[in-house]
Scaffold this motif. Structure first.
Motif, PDB file in Angstrom:
ATOM      1  N   ARG A 158      22.011 -10.375 -41.624  1.00 14.91           N
ATOM      2  CA  ARG A 158      23.097 -11.286 -41.235  1.00 14.91           C
ATOM      3  C   ARG A 158      23.900 -10.691 -40.072  1.00 14.91           C
ATOM      4  O   ARG A 158      24.239 -11.391 -39.108  1.00 14.91           O
ATOM      5  CB  ARG A 158      23.992 -11.529 -42.449  1.00 14.91           C
ATOM      6  CG  ARG A 158      25.052 -12.592 -42.254  1.00 14.91           C
ATOM      7  CD  ARG A 158      25.905 -12.752 -43.510  1.00 14.91           C
ATOM      8  NE  ARG A 158      25.154 -13.355 -44.608  1.00 14.91           N
ATOM      9  CZ  ARG A 158      24.747 -12.702 -45.705  1.00 14.91           C
ATOM     10  NH1 ARG A 158      24.997 -11.395 -45.833  1.00 14.91           N
ATOM     11  NH2 ARG A 158      24.100 -13.324 -46.660  1.00 14.91           N
ATOM     12  N   LEU A 159      24.163  -9.404 -40.148  1.00 17.09           N
ATOM     13  CA  LEU A 159      24.961  -8.730 -39.121  1.00 17.09           C
ATOM     14  C   LEU A 159      24.259  -8.745 -37.767  1.00 17.09           C
ATOM     15  O   LEU A 159      24.858  -9.100 -36.739  1.00 17.09           O
ATOM     16  CB  LEU A 159      25.236  -7.287 -39.555  1.00 17.09           C
ATOM     17  CG  LEU A 159      25.938  -6.391 -38.541  1.00 17.09           C
ATOM     18  CD1 LEU A 159      27.362  -6.847 -38.309  1.00 17.09           C
ATOM     19  CD2 LEU A 159      25.905  -4.934 -38.999  1.00 17.09           C
ATOM     20  N   ILE A 160      22.993  -8.356 -37.733  1.00 18.37           N
ATOM     21  CA  ILE A 160      22.290  -8.235 -36.450  1.00 18.37           C
ATOM     22  C   ILE A 160      21.968  -9.606 -35.863  1.00 18.37           C
ATOM     23  O   ILE A 160      22.045  -9.801 -34.644  1.00 18.37           O
ATOM     24  CB  ILE A 160      21.023  -7.383 -36.614  1.00 18.37           C
ATOM     25  CG1 ILE A 160      21.392  -5.979 -37.109  1.00 18.37           C
ATOM     26  CG2 ILE A 160      20.249  -7.312 -35.302  1.00 18.37           C
ATOM     27  CD1 ILE A 160      22.426  -5.252 -36.259  1.00 18.37           C
ATOM     28  N   THR A 161      21.646 -10.580 -36.693  1.00 14.11           N
ATOM     29  CA  THR A 161      21.449 -11.936 -36.186  1.00 14.11           C
ATOM     30  C   THR A 161      22.731 -12.417 -35.499  1.00 14.11           C
ATOM     31  O   THR A 161      22.686 -12.970 -34.391  1.00 14.11           O
ATOM     32  CB  THR A 161      21.077 -12.887 -37.333  1.00 14.11           C
ATOM     33  OG1 THR A 161      19.873 -12.431 -37.955  1.00 14.11           O
ATOM     34  CG2 THR A 161      20.866 -14.308 -36.809  1.00 14.11           C
ATOM     35  N   GLU A 219      11.844 -13.253 -44.694  1.00 15.59           N
ATOM     36  CA  GLU A 219      12.604 -12.830 -43.515  1.00 15.59           C
ATOM     37  C   GLU A 219      12.987 -14.028 -42.668  1.00 15.59           C
ATOM     38  O   GLU A 219      14.147 -14.175 -42.256  1.00 15.59           O
ATOM     39  CB  GLU A 219      11.769 -11.848 -42.692  1.00 15.59           C
ATOM     40  CG  GLU A 219      12.395 -11.453 -41.366  1.00 15.59           C
ATOM     41  CD  GLU A 219      11.461 -10.630 -40.493  1.00 15.59           C
ATOM     42  OE1 GLU A 219      11.057 -11.129 -39.423  1.00 15.59           O
ATOM     43  OE2 GLU A 219      11.132  -9.488 -40.896  1.00 15.59           O
ATOM     44  N   TYR A 220      12.020 -14.911 -42.378  1.00 14.62           N
ATOM     45  CA  TYR A 220      12.300 -16.062 -41.522  1.00 14.62           C
ATOM     46  C   TYR A 220      13.306 -17.010 -42.172  1.00 14.62           C
ATOM     47  O   TYR A 220      14.270 -17.448 -41.528  1.00 14.62           O
ATOM     48  CB  TYR A 220      11.021 -16.835 -41.187  1.00 14.62           C
ATOM     49  CG  TYR A 220      11.360 -18.139 -40.514  1.00 14.62           C
ATOM     50  CD1 TYR A 220      11.797 -18.149 -39.192  1.00 14.62           C
ATOM     51  CD2 TYR A 220      11.343 -19.347 -41.222  1.00 14.62           C
ATOM     52  CE1 TYR A 220      12.180 -19.328 -38.579  1.00 14.62           C
ATOM     53  CE2 TYR A 220      11.722 -20.525 -40.611  1.00 14.62           C
ATOM     54  CZ  TYR A 220      12.146 -20.520 -39.294  1.00 14.62           C
ATOM     55  OH  TYR A 220      12.542 -21.681 -38.688  1.00 14.62           O
ATOM     56  N   GLU A 221      13.091 -17.355 -43.426  1.00 12.79           N
ATOM     57  CA  GLU A 221      13.958 -18.329 -44.070  1.00 12.79           C
ATOM     58  C   GLU A 221      15.396 -17.823 -44.163  1.00 12.79           C
ATOM     59  O   GLU A 221      16.349 -18.594 -43.942  1.00 12.79           O
ATOM     60  CB  GLU A 221      13.423 -18.686 -45.458  1.00 12.79           C
ATOM     61  CG  GLU A 221      12.136 -19.498 -45.406  1.00 12.79           C
ATOM     62  CD  GLU A 221      11.617 -19.892 -46.763  1.00 12.79           C
ATOM     63  OE1 GLU A 221      10.912 -20.919 -46.841  1.00 12.79           O
ATOM     64  OE2 GLU A 221      11.908 -19.176 -47.753  1.00 12.79           O
ATOM     65  N   PHE A 222      15.575 -16.536 -44.457  1.00 14.50           N
ATOM     66  CA  PHE A 222      16.932 -15.995 -44.521  1.00 14.50           C
ATOM     67  C   PHE A 222      17.582 -16.040 -43.137  1.00 14.50           C
ATOM     68  O   PHE A 222      18.728 -16.486 -42.982  1.00 14.50           O
ATOM     69  CB  PHE A 222      16.918 -14.569 -45.050  1.00 14.50           C
ATOM     70  CG  PHE A 222      18.298 -13.987 -45.209  1.00 14.50           C
ATOM     71  CD1 PHE A 222      18.987 -14.127 -46.394  1.00 14.50           C
ATOM     72  CD2 PHE A 222      18.913 -13.306 -44.164  1.00 14.50           C
ATOM     73  CE1 PHE A 222      20.269 -13.608 -46.543  1.00 14.50           C
ATOM     74  CE2 PHE A 222      20.189 -12.790 -44.297  1.00 14.50           C
ATOM     75  CZ  PHE A 222      20.862 -12.936 -45.485  1.00 14.50           C
ATOM     76  N   THR A 223      16.849 -15.586 -42.111  1.00 18.06           N
ATOM     77  CA  THR A 223      17.408 -15.535 -40.763  1.00 18.06           C
ATOM     78  C   THR A 223      17.719 -16.929 -40.249  1.00 18.06           C
ATOM     79  O   THR A 223      18.781 -17.174 -39.656  1.00 18.06           O
ATOM     80  CB  THR A 223      16.448 -14.819 -39.803  1.00 18.06           C
ATOM     81  OG1 THR A 223      16.070 -13.557 -40.360  1.00 18.06           O
ATOM     82  CG2 THR A 223      17.108 -14.587 -38.447  1.00 18.06           C
ATOM     83  N   ALA A 224      16.811 -17.865 -40.454  1.00 19.11           N
ATOM     84  CA  ALA A 224      17.037 -19.228 -40.004  1.00 19.11           C
ATOM     85  C   ALA A 224      18.243 -19.853 -40.693  1.00 19.11           C
ATOM     86  O   ALA A 224      18.968 -20.670 -40.102  1.00 19.11           O
ATOM     87  CB  ALA A 224      15.788 -20.075 -40.244  1.00 19.11           C
ATOM     88  N   ASP A 225      18.487 -19.454 -41.937  1.00 19.90           N
ATOM     89  CA  ASP A 225      19.609 -20.011 -42.691  1.00 19.90           C
ATOM     90  C   ASP A 225      20.948 -19.510 -42.163  1.00 19.90           C
ATOM     91  O   ASP A 225      21.933 -20.259 -42.140  1.00 19.90           O
ATOM     92  CB  ASP A 225      19.459 -19.662 -44.174  1.00 19.90           C
ATOM     93  CG  ASP A 225      20.541 -20.298 -45.034  1.00 19.90           C
ATOM     94  OD1 ASP A 225      20.637 -21.538 -45.034  1.00 19.90           O
ATOM     95  OD2 ASP A 225      21.286 -19.557 -45.698  1.00 19.90           O
ATOM     96  N   VAL A 226      20.988 -18.243 -41.725  1.00 12.47           N
ATOM     97  CA  VAL A 226      22.268 -17.688 -41.267  1.00 12.47           C
ATOM     98  C   VAL A 226      22.474 -17.867 -39.766  1.00 12.47           C
ATOM     99  O   VAL A 226      23.597 -17.718 -39.277  1.00 12.47           O
ATOM    100  CB  VAL A 226      22.401 -16.191 -41.637  1.00 12.47           C
ATOM    101  CG1 VAL A 226      22.281 -16.004 -43.134  1.00 12.47           C
ATOM    102  CG2 VAL A 226      21.384 -15.333 -40.901  1.00 12.47           C
ATOM    103  N   ALA A 227      21.408 -18.178 -39.015  1.00 15.19           N
ATOM    104  CA  ALA A 227      21.489 -18.274 -37.558  1.00 15.19           C
ATOM    105  C   ALA A 227      21.932 -19.668 -37.124  1.00 15.19           C
ATOM    106  O   ALA A 227      21.594 -20.674 -37.758  1.00 15.19           O
ATOM    107  CB  ALA A 227      20.143 -17.941 -36.926  1.00 15.19           C
ATOM    108  N   LYS A 279      13.066 -16.568 -33.449  1.00 16.90           N
ATOM    109  CA  LYS A 279      11.701 -16.149 -33.118  1.00 16.90           C
ATOM    110  C   LYS A 279      11.165 -15.259 -34.232  1.00 16.90           C
ATOM    111  O   LYS A 279      11.908 -14.464 -34.824  1.00 16.90           O
ATOM    112  CB  LYS A 279      11.698 -15.372 -31.792  1.00 16.90           C
ATOM    113  CG  LYS A 279      10.341 -14.762 -31.431  1.00 16.90           C
ATOM    114  CD  LYS A 279      10.472 -13.661 -30.392  1.00 16.90           C
ATOM    115  CE  LYS A 279      10.517 -14.231 -29.001  1.00 16.90           C
ATOM    116  NZ  LYS A 279      10.424 -13.146 -27.969  1.00 16.90           N
ATOM    117  N   VAL A 280       9.847 -15.374 -34.480  1.00 14.73           N
ATOM    118  CA  VAL A 280       9.208 -14.524 -35.480  1.00 14.73           C
ATOM    119  C   VAL A 280       8.185 -13.627 -34.792  1.00 14.73           C
ATOM    120  O   VAL A 280       7.118 -14.101 -34.376  1.00 14.73           O
ATOM    121  CB  VAL A 280       8.512 -15.350 -36.576  1.00 14.73           C
ATOM    122  CG1 VAL A 280       7.928 -14.413 -37.635  1.00 14.73           C
ATOM    123  CG2 VAL A 280       9.479 -16.339 -37.216  1.00 14.73           C
TER     124      VAL A 280
END
Length: 350
Positions: free
Chosen positions: A60-63, A128-136, A141-142
């Motif tokens: 979450r932080l780095i995104t 990884e993708y689903e979590f990042t897409a949810d917080v972004a 990109k994957v």
């Protein structure tokens, strides 16, 4: 492929021209995440639940850090990954590990062995993708290590042919990407650093890519990242690859190989590294603007993607953040100059 780059233009983009800005993948991990990993590895008191929470917080932080830097397409900096081959090999049936191998300096990684037929037993990157897409708030990109590198950087005790192993792995990568696309992913980057060290196998990589994209729907952007090497040995053959973008590491060589791509018609979009990931010196915005204009010698602005040379995980985090912030500012400045006519589409200052 037909991965339309305009889908990644932010709704509030300030300029008529659009230079897509993104990262190659890895990013420095927060110091506390490395400490959390040590605790998780060494103490039952720091259990799986605590470790999962730490990784989620880092992602979450780095995104968010990428988004605050202004990137058009982000990722979580591969917070859930350590080494680019080992991570995937641990999730592919048929691999086993026999201990660490020294790769450079005092660095080691667990080089895997293929001991039986490789199989797809579980999703590799879906979480990884689903979590990042949810917080972004921006598109995600994957990055995924390609089958040629997964084969080349492993011990083969089952197939007797790196080529055959690479094709089998390409089929598994295809299955993984199909699952990612079903989850919503629209920008996939295939990392093939091994191609830079054994470029005579460009045809093998081409066949791997054909297998990877089989059955994928239109609208999925496929990029290929190849680290620094002798690009003249894979060009113009790479024009036949089924990719939307070819991402190169040229800033650390002062663009001495850029002319490789100017002799023939360069077919894919160019993903141009414009900051050097091998130095802690932070390039100025003006320096990066000049680097971006180098890319306009090869492709017009609508076909240019701007990124660091490679993953930035070995840099101090403050240095990595500053390089990316300056890179985005430089891209927006070049867009302004293109809009005003101060730079023409060939990258020349008028």
């Amino acid at each position: 492929m037909t991965g339309d780059r305009e889908r990644f233009r932010p709704a509030d983009h300030p300029n008529d021209h659009f230079l897509l800005t993104t990262v190659v993948g890895s990013y420095p991990k927060p110091t506390w995440l490395n400490r959390a990993r040590d605790l998780h590895d060494d103490s039952s008191a720091f259990d799986d639940e605590a470790w999962d929470e730490a990784v989620d917080d880092a992602s979450r932080l780095i995104t968010g850090e990428h988004e605050r830097a202004g990137l058009d397409v982000v990722c979580d900096g591969e917070m859930r990954r350590e080494e680019m081959v080992e991570f995937f090999a641990r999730r592919i049936g048929g691999y086993e590990f026999n201990g660490p191998v020294k790769v450079w300096g005092h660095n080691y990684f667990d080089k895997p062995s293929v001991v039986s037929e490789v199989t797809y037993d579980e999703p590799w990157l879906r979480e990884e993708y689903e979590f990042t897409a949810d917080v972004a708030e921006r598109p995600v990109k994957v990055p995924i290590t390609g089958p040629y590198t997964l084969a080349s950087w492993s011990f083969d005790e089952a197939y007797g042919s790196d080529e055959t192993l690479a094709y089998e792995l390409a089929d598994l990568v295809n299955e993984e990407i199909a699952g990612l696309v079903a989850a919503g992913a629209r920008y996939i980057q295939i990392d093939e650093p091994a191609l830079a060290t054994t470029p005579d196998d460009h045809a093998v990589v081409g066949e791997c890519l054909e297998r990877i994209v089989t059955g994928l729907p239109d609208g999925v952007r496929i990029g290929l990242h190849v680290c620094y090497g002798d690009y003249s040995r894979i060009y113009p053959e790479l024009n036949d690859y089924p990719i939307d973008e070819f991402d190169v590491e040229l800033a650390n060589g002062d663009y001495d190989q850029l002319d490789v791509f100017t002799g023939d018609d360069f077919e894919p979009d160019l993903g141009l590294g414009v900051v050097d990931v091998h130095t802690t010196d932070v390039e100025s915005v003006t320096e990066i603007e000049a680097n971006i204009r180098e890319g306009l010698r090869v492709v017009p602005p609508e076909n240019l993607t701007v990124s660091p040379d490679c993953g930035v995980k070995l840099l101090p985090r403050e240095v990595a953040r500053s390089k990316i912030e300056n890179m985005v500012r430089a891209a927006r400045n070049v867009e302004n100059d293109l809009d005003s006519g101060a730079i023409d589409a060939g990258g020349r200052t008028t």
